[in-house]
Design a protein around this motif. Structure first.
Motif, PDB file in Angstrom:
ATOM      1  N   ASP A  10     -84.470   7.291  50.448  1.00  0.00           N
ATOM      2  CA  ASP A  10     -84.092   6.813  49.244  1.00  0.00           C
ATOM      3  C   ASP A  10     -82.577   6.884  48.920  1.00  0.00           C
ATOM      4  O   ASP A  10     -82.176   5.947  47.915  1.00  0.00           O
ATOM      5  N   PRO A 113     -75.138   8.492  42.564  1.00  0.00           N
ATOM      6  CA  PRO A 113     -75.598   8.075  41.167  1.00  0.00           C
ATOM      7  C   PRO A 113     -76.887   9.237  40.488  1.00  0.00           C
ATOM      8  O   PRO A 113     -77.443   9.558  40.685  1.00  0.00           O
ATOM      9  N   ASP A 114     -76.618   9.156  39.684  1.00  0.00           N
ATOM     10  CA  ASP A 114     -77.982   9.800  39.032  1.00  0.00           C
ATOM     11  C   ASP A 114     -79.219   9.412  39.504  1.00  0.00           C
ATOM     12  O   ASP A 114     -80.259  10.129  39.174  1.00  0.00           O
ATOM     13  N   SER A 115     -79.540   8.169  39.341  1.00  0.00           N
ATOM     14  CA  SER A 115     -80.804   7.412  40.092  1.00  0.00           C
ATOM     15  C   SER A 115     -81.047   8.616  41.232  1.00  0.00           C
ATOM     16  O   SER A 115     -82.391   8.165  41.301  1.00  0.00           O
ATOM     17  N   LEU A 116     -80.480   8.854  42.690  1.00  0.00           N
ATOM     18  CA  LEU A 116     -80.236   9.552  43.000  1.00  0.00           C
ATOM     19  C   LEU A 116     -80.525  10.619  43.296  1.00  0.00           C
ATOM     20  O   LEU A 116     -80.310  11.473  44.549  1.00  0.00           O
ATOM     21  N   GLN A 117     -80.186  11.890  41.885  1.00  0.00           N
ATOM     22  CA  GLN A 117     -79.873  12.353  42.132  1.00  0.00           C
ATOM     23  C   GLN A 117     -81.656  13.216  42.333  1.00  0.00           C
ATOM     24  O   GLN A 117     -81.967  13.206  41.148  1.00  0.00           O
ATOM     25  N   ARG A 118     -81.380  14.811  42.509  1.00  0.00           N
ATOM     26  CA  ARG A 118     -83.113  14.930  42.498  1.00  0.00           C
ATOM     27  C   ARG A 118     -82.037  16.516  41.623  1.00  0.00           C
ATOM     28  O   ARG A 118     -81.595  17.411  41.336  1.00  0.00           O
TER      29      ARG A 118
END
Length: 130
Positions: A10, A113-118
């Motif tokens: 991702d 970035p927030d969109s790649l945080q888990r």
């Protein structure tokens, strides 16, 4: 590095280039500044946390005095050297150095970035761990 990217498909090109560039600069500096005939042993640990990519590079080299900076030096000041530490600091969200009984320990942290945080950590075998 290939394993890290394989387990984290991702992550985009921008994240990969930023992280690899900083890591290559660091490794290049460690090797370049090893003293003469000194045998240099290195260990690299890479991991992805829920919010960041992290690299820890340990080496058996002599203690160094790191010229941490917050901006790139003027091009006239750095011909072929002097840009590595500044570049790493600009690319990473955290960059630290410490000396321990085993040698040098360099830590790089690049926030995602927030969109790649888990919401969980990814184990080295690729299976989620909580």
């Amino acid at each position: 590095m290939d394993d890290l990217w394989h387990l984290n498909t991702d992550l985009g090109t921008a994240e990969r280039i930023r992280f690899e560039t900083a890591l290559l600069e660091l490794a290049g500096n460690v090797i370049e500044h090893a003293e003469g005939s000194e045998r240099l042993l290195c260990q690299l640990t890479l991991r992805r946390t829920s919010t960041a990519l992290e690299a820890v590079l340990s080496d058996s080299g002599a203690e160094v005095h790191v010229p941490f900076r917050t901006e790139m030096p003027d091009p006239d000041e750095m011909a072929e050297s002097g840009r590595g530490i500044a570049m790493i600091e600009l690319l990473m969200d955290d960059f630290s150095y410490e000396r321990d009984p085993e040698g040098n320990r360099w830590c790089l942290v690049m926030g995602l970035p927030d969109s790649l945080q888990r919401g969980h950590h990814v184990a080295t075998d690729g299976k989620p761990s909580h």
